[in-house]
Motif scaffolding. Structure first.
Motif, mmCIF file in Angstrom:
data_model
loop_
_atom_site.group_PDB
_atom_site.id
_atom_site.type_symbol
_atom_site.label_atom_id
_atom_site.label_comp_id
_atom_site.label_asym_id
_atom_site.label_seq_id
_atom_site.Cartn_x
_atom_site.Cartn_y
_atom_site.Cartn_z
ATOM 1 N N GLY A 112 12.585 14.439 -1.795
ATOM 2 C CA GLY A 112 11.469 13.614 -1.665
ATOM 3 C C GLY A 112 10.415 14.089 -0.506
ATOM 4 O O GLY A 112 10.846 14.788 0.384
ATOM 5 N N ILE A 113 8.976 13.897 -0.639
ATOM 6 C CA ILE A 113 8.110 14.091 0.312
ATOM 7 C C ILE A 113 7.484 12.554 0.690
ATOM 8 O O ILE A 113 7.107 11.986 -0.266
ATOM 9 C CB ILE A 113 7.176 15.032 -0.186
ATOM 10 C CG1 ILE A 113 7.879 16.532 -0.389
ATOM 11 C CG2 ILE A 113 6.041 15.251 0.746
ATOM 12 C CD1 ILE A 113 6.803 17.611 -0.899
ATOM 13 N N ILE A 114 7.480 12.401 1.885
ATOM 14 C CA ILE A 114 6.652 11.262 2.389
ATOM 15 C C ILE A 114 5.427 11.881 3.084
ATOM 16 O O ILE A 114 5.416 12.656 3.867
ATOM 17 C CB ILE A 114 7.378 10.565 3.452
ATOM 18 C CG1 ILE A 114 8.662 10.002 2.675
ATOM 19 C CG2 ILE A 114 6.447 9.316 3.900
ATOM 20 C CD1 ILE A 114 9.561 9.174 3.575
ATOM 21 N N THR A 115 3.946 11.289 2.509
ATOM 22 C CA THR A 115 2.907 11.787 3.157
ATOM 23 C C THR A 115 1.994 10.961 3.111
ATOM 24 O O THR A 115 2.056 9.607 2.886
ATOM 25 C CB THR A 115 2.490 13.165 2.261
ATOM 26 O OG1 THR A 115 1.391 13.708 3.021
ATOM 27 C CG2 THR A 115 2.219 12.869 0.778
ATOM 28 N N LEU A 150 6.086 9.917 -1.766
ATOM 29 C CA LEU A 150 6.084 8.547 -1.470
ATOM 30 C C LEU A 150 4.644 8.750 -0.638
ATOM 31 O O LEU A 150 4.890 9.334 0.719
ATOM 32 C CB LEU A 150 7.121 7.913 -0.550
ATOM 33 C CG LEU A 150 6.722 6.697 0.027
ATOM 34 C CD1 LEU A 150 6.383 5.468 -0.896
ATOM 35 C CD2 LEU A 150 8.223 6.177 0.985
ATOM 36 N N ARG A 151 3.721 8.308 -1.054
ATOM 37 C CA ARG A 151 2.363 8.426 -0.166
ATOM 38 C C ARG A 151 2.225 6.800 0.534
ATOM 39 O O ARG A 151 2.257 5.839 -0.048
ATOM 40 C CB ARG A 151 1.197 8.724 -1.127
ATOM 41 C CG ARG A 151 -0.121 8.784 -0.266
ATOM 42 C CD ARG A 151 -1.376 9.196 -1.013
ATOM 43 N NE ARG A 151 -1.719 8.405 -2.098
ATOM 44 C CZ ARG A 151 -2.827 7.326 -1.921
ATOM 45 N NH1 ARG A 151 -3.276 7.326 -0.821
ATOM 46 N NH2 ARG A 151 -3.061 6.747 -2.922
ATOM 47 N N LEU A 152 1.755 6.950 1.821
ATOM 48 C CA LEU A 152 1.759 5.684 2.487
ATOM 49 C C LEU A 152 0.165 5.655 2.671
ATOM 50 O O LEU A 152 -0.593 6.206 3.149
ATOM 51 C CB LEU A 152 2.282 5.852 4.124
ATOM 52 C CG LEU A 152 3.983 6.195 3.829
ATOM 53 C CD1 LEU A 152 4.473 6.454 5.306
ATOM 54 C CD2 LEU A 152 4.576 5.262 3.005
ATOM 55 N N GLY A 153 -0.463 4.122 2.247
ATOM 56 C CA GLY A 153 -1.538 3.938 2.341
ATOM 57 C C GLY A 153 -1.836 3.271 3.769
ATOM 58 O O GLY A 153 -2.944 3.195 4.420
ATOM 59 N N MET A 154 -0.879 2.712 4.375
ATOM 60 C CA MET A 154 -1.096 2.210 6.015
ATOM 61 C C MET A 154 0.142 3.089 6.518
ATOM 62 O O MET A 154 1.376 3.245 6.258
ATOM 63 C CB MET A 154 -0.511 0.581 5.932
ATOM 64 C CG MET A 154 -1.643 -0.119 5.325
ATOM 65 S SD MET A 154 -1.252 -2.116 5.623
ATOM 66 C CE MET A 154 -1.543 -1.984 7.210
ATOM 67 N N VAL A 155 -0.340 3.524 7.884
ATOM 68 C CA VAL A 155 0.521 4.239 8.546
ATOM 69 C C VAL A 155 1.154 3.750 9.925
ATOM 70 O O VAL A 155 1.794 4.205 10.569
ATOM 71 C CB VAL A 155 -0.118 5.524 8.972
ATOM 72 C CG1 VAL A 155 -0.324 6.450 7.672
ATOM 73 C CG2 VAL A 155 -1.254 5.343 9.647
ATOM 74 N N PHE A 213 0.830 -1.220 -0.008
ATOM 75 C CA PHE A 213 -0.049 -0.243 -0.111
ATOM 76 C C PHE A 213 0.827 1.243 0.158
ATOM 77 O O PHE A 213 0.630 2.197 0.737
ATOM 78 C CB PHE A 213 -1.004 0.101 1.146
ATOM 79 C CG PHE A 213 -1.853 -1.085 1.075
ATOM 80 C CD1 PHE A 213 -3.211 -0.854 0.173
ATOM 81 C CD2 PHE A 213 -1.938 -2.276 1.411
ATOM 82 C CE1 PHE A 213 -4.331 -1.877 0.178
ATOM 83 C CE2 PHE A 213 -2.668 -3.308 1.459
ATOM 84 C CZ PHE A 213 -3.910 -3.022 0.969
ATOM 85 N N ILE A 214 1.897 1.125 -0.998
ATOM 86 C CA ILE A 214 2.539 2.259 -1.219
ATOM 87 C C ILE A 214 2.140 3.010 -2.446
ATOM 88 O O ILE A 214 1.960 2.219 -3.425
ATOM 89 C CB ILE A 214 4.117 2.040 -0.997
ATOM 90 C CG1 ILE A 214 4.768 1.146 -2.010
ATOM 91 C CG2 ILE A 214 4.421 1.804 0.473
ATOM 92 C CD1 ILE A 214 6.220 1.097 -2.162
ATOM 93 N N PHE A 215 2.396 4.322 -2.726
ATOM 94 C CA PHE A 215 2.309 4.898 -3.872
ATOM 95 C C PHE A 215 3.195 5.876 -4.010
ATOM 96 O O PHE A 215 3.305 6.989 -3.631
ATOM 97 C CB PHE A 215 0.753 5.673 -4.011
ATOM 98 C CG PHE A 215 -0.519 4.840 -3.397
ATOM 99 C CD1 PHE A 215 -1.255 4.301 -4.340
ATOM 100 C CD2 PHE A 215 -0.594 4.531 -2.115
ATOM 101 C CE1 PHE A 215 -2.302 3.247 -3.777
ATOM 102 C CE2 PHE A 215 -1.633 3.751 -1.424
ATOM 103 C CZ PHE A 215 -2.512 3.149 -2.493
ATOM 104 N N LEU A 216 4.100 5.516 -5.004
ATOM 105 C CA LEU A 216 5.206 6.348 -5.609
ATOM 106 C C LEU A 216 5.194 6.902 -6.594
ATOM 107 O O LEU A 216 4.919 6.203 -7.585
ATOM 108 C CB LEU A 216 6.667 5.339 -5.409
ATOM 109 C CG LEU A 216 7.454 5.616 -5.657
ATOM 110 C CD1 LEU A 216 8.322 6.719 -4.784
ATOM 111 C CD2 LEU A 216 8.951 4.575 -5.967
ATOM 112 N N SER A 217 5.620 8.275 -6.646
ATOM 113 C CA SER A 217 5.594 9.116 -7.850
ATOM 114 C C SER A 217 7.333 9.374 -7.845
ATOM 115 O O SER A 217 7.651 10.224 -7.085
ATOM 116 C CB SER A 217 4.977 10.459 -7.796
ATOM 117 O OG SER A 217 5.149 11.301 -8.889
#
Length: 617
Positions: free
Chosen positions: A248-251, A273-278, A237-241
């Motif tokens: 980089g930005i992690i959010t 990097l967007r996290l779907g599970m925190v 559940f990671i969404f990487l651009s």
């Protein structure tokens, strides 16, 4: 207009424009959830509305409003250990109520699977604080999914059920006010009705379920082993651009959407990097992201929950990277709207925002303080008490519509902690008091939710104060949900637990109300006044559904001496002052309840005349 209940049980697949709170109900139906429980509270009550909109004979889900969040969690847990997939939902501060049982869940085998939906409230839009419930996950070893919009609310709930059943483990789906109410076209899957299976609870096979000393290490070890498996799942559940940037930005969640709003096309120049599970975090993905960047910004609402763990990972892996999280106190407060994210980024790297205009502020509207509805039965109580309480006397508020008594002009209710606290707090405030009266308030829904233990304590320990129970027959503040008062009389419970002095009075009978409150305040023993009147907002809505849209309203006659008590002391919003200083009744607000008549010192208030037959259309 489409019937949302019928839509939610369509075979599918199909798409529909809905909010997150509605999308989650379709996800429940498709996932085979059998039991859903709740105690109402924003931002989650629309989940209940959607559940109740499904025709009863076709609804595949059993749903109940329980007496409080803790009971709701325990009912859902009981169903889940018996093999039935369950869900419980509540608002942010409801997590405090469930905590005693919640922290045990990850230690248990839950064959049916169980999802806990939390409605967190950054910005305190409808809550008494901004508490960050992600901390409860770490405390209890419970994983958290965090969706960004209505589509992901639906998708992630289904995944949460799937993994929860597979690992026989509880899981949190954390919504915030924006994701709960995010509106978009959601693509739904198929639904095939299933038969309810036989109960499968087996303590010998699936236990231990009793957390005594000899079992605790076994149960904790099991929880930690499952947490390791959840960490593996989080990597999915990671969404990487990845655009080859050194920065980089992690959010996650809403901050990610706000980030895209702020940067626009410039977002393509950054690695995100967007996290779907925190919780637990996807360690492998984070390590790789940290290794390939020189500077990292952690963008998250409320506390530094993700930031602390990512910094620890960087330290443990000996990665040379500059990680920037929260810079000042303002970064810890409020929702991460585009305007807020722009401000946060400007402190991190002004170059990122070069040639990017600052987001336009929303139009500022005139401040309008919250207020009691026209005809509210609580208003006479506060009006009377504002007259008879002395400045030195103490009044203790509680959670509900009646919390608004602390505002001008009543100034009644000076301290507040949580639902049901008022009797305990008032007990402490009454100690060593010889000349200061103490009065506490409690709504009827809160009475059943968390008020009874404090009352028992007051009786048992002989505390001396007046408790006013504001009985309006519903859970009004969150949308008029039912509570046990329909079946159980409050007075019967009070008598059963030993309260000696009990008065009941309709709040519209203001002379009797004033006399009763004076008597109660002079009683040197714990006593209760049940101040009764139906919620008039609920009453008028029900009347309109029946087609009754016009009723006799109040009018100000020429007897008016401009004392303006109706405005300045009684404070019904129906009364307003014209430019010439005269008082008039706002026809769109007045409901014709007449509760104001007795407060006018000049007797200038009367019902207007309505022609025969004019009161039905």
């Amino acid at each position: 207009m489409k019937n949302i209940g019928e839509i939610l049980i369509k075979e599918g697949p199909f798409s529909e424009i809905v909010i997150g709170n509605t999308a989650i109900v379709r996800a429940m139906i498709e996932s085979g959830v059998k039991v859903v429980t709740s105690y109402p509270g924003s931002p989650t009550p629309e989940i209940a509305e959607a559940l109740n909109s499904v025709p009863k004979e076709k609804n595949p889900i059993y749903f109940e409003f329980s007496t409080n969040e803790k009971v709701a969690l325990e009912v859902a847990f009981g169903a889940a250990v018996n093999g039935y997939t369950s869900c419980v939902f509540f608002k942010s501060v409801g997590m405090n109520v469930v905590a005693d049982s919640f922290v045990q869940l990850s230690m248990m085998e839950i064959p049916g699977g169980m999802v806990i939906v939390i409605g967190d409230d950054p910005g305190a839009n409808s809550s008494q604080n901004e508490q960050d419930n992600r901390h409860y996950a770490r405390l209890s070893y419970t994983p958290i999914f965090e969706p960004k919009d209505a589509q992901e609310v639906y998708d992630m709930f289904k995944k949460a059920v799937e993994y929860s059943k597979d690992l026989r483990s509880p899981v949190i789906l954390r919504l915030t006010t924006h994701t709960a109410h995010f509106k978009q076209r959601v693509n739904f899957g198929t639904f095939t009705p299933s038969v309810i299976g036989s109960p499968i609870f087996d303590a010998k096979k699936n236990g231990p379920y009793i957390p005594i000393a000899q079992n605790v290490p076994i149960m904790k070890r099991r929880a930690l082993e499952k947490l390791n498996k959840w960490e593996e799942i989080s990597e999915r559940f990671i969404f990487l651009s990845n655009n080859g940037s050194e920065i980089g930005i992690i959010t996650t969640g809403l901050p990610y959407l706000s980030l895209l709003d702020v940067l626009g096309e410039n977002a393509k120049k950054l690695d995100i990097l967007r996290l779907g599970m925190v919780y637990p975090l996807p360690r492998k993905a984070i390590v790789e992201f940290l290794k390939t960047h020189k500077k990292i910004k952690i963008l998250e609402e409320l506390d530094d929950f993700i930031e602390e763990k990512i910094k620890a990972i960087a330290f443990e892996e000996r990665i040379d990277v500059n990680i920037v999280g929260k810079v000042d106190l303002e970064d810890w407060i409020g929702e991460y709207t585009p305007e807020k994210v722009y401000s946060v980024l400007s402190k991190f790297s002004p170059d990122l925002l070069r040639n990017i205009p600052k987001p336009t502020k929303y139009a500022r509207v005139i401040n309008r303080p919250p207020q009691l509805c026209p005809g509210c039965g609580h208003r006479p109580v506060f009006y009377v008490l504002s007259k008879i309480l002395k400045e030195k006397d103490i009044s203790v508020a509680d959670i509900g519509c009646h919390t608004l008594g602390f505002l001008e002009p009543y100034n009644v209710g000076q301290i507040l902690l949580s639902m049901g606290h008022s009797t305990g707090t008032a007990s402490g405030l009454s100690m060593f008091n010889t000349d200061r009266k103490v009065v506490a308030f409690l709504g009827d829904s809160t009475f059943f939710h968390a008020g009874i233990p404090g009352i028992i304590n007051s009786v048992f320990n002989k505390h001396n104060f007046t408790l006013v129970i504001m009985e309006n027959g519903t859970t009004a503040m969150t949308g008029h949900q039912d509570h046990p008062g329909k079946a159980i009389r409050i007075r019967q419970i009070l008598e059963a637990i030993g309260v000696k002095h009990i008065w009941e009075v309709d709040t519209y009978q203001q002379d009797k109300l004033e006399e009763t409150l004076k008597t109660a305040l002079e009683t040197n023993e714990f006593n209760v006044v049940i101040a009764k009147h139906p919620c008039m907002l609920k009453f008028t809505r029900e009347r309109r559904r029946k087609g009754i849209v016009k009723v006799p309203q109040m009018k100000v006659t020429n007897k008016c001496t401009l004392a303006s008590v109706c405005i300045t002391k009684f404070a019904c919003p129906s009364f307003q002052m014209a430019d010439d200083g005269s008082v008039f009744v706002h026809k769109d607000l007045c409901i014709g309840d007449g509760s104001c008549i007795s407060v006018c010192p000049s007797g200038a208030l009367e019902f207007e005349k309505v022609e025969s037959g004019g009161d039905t259309k």
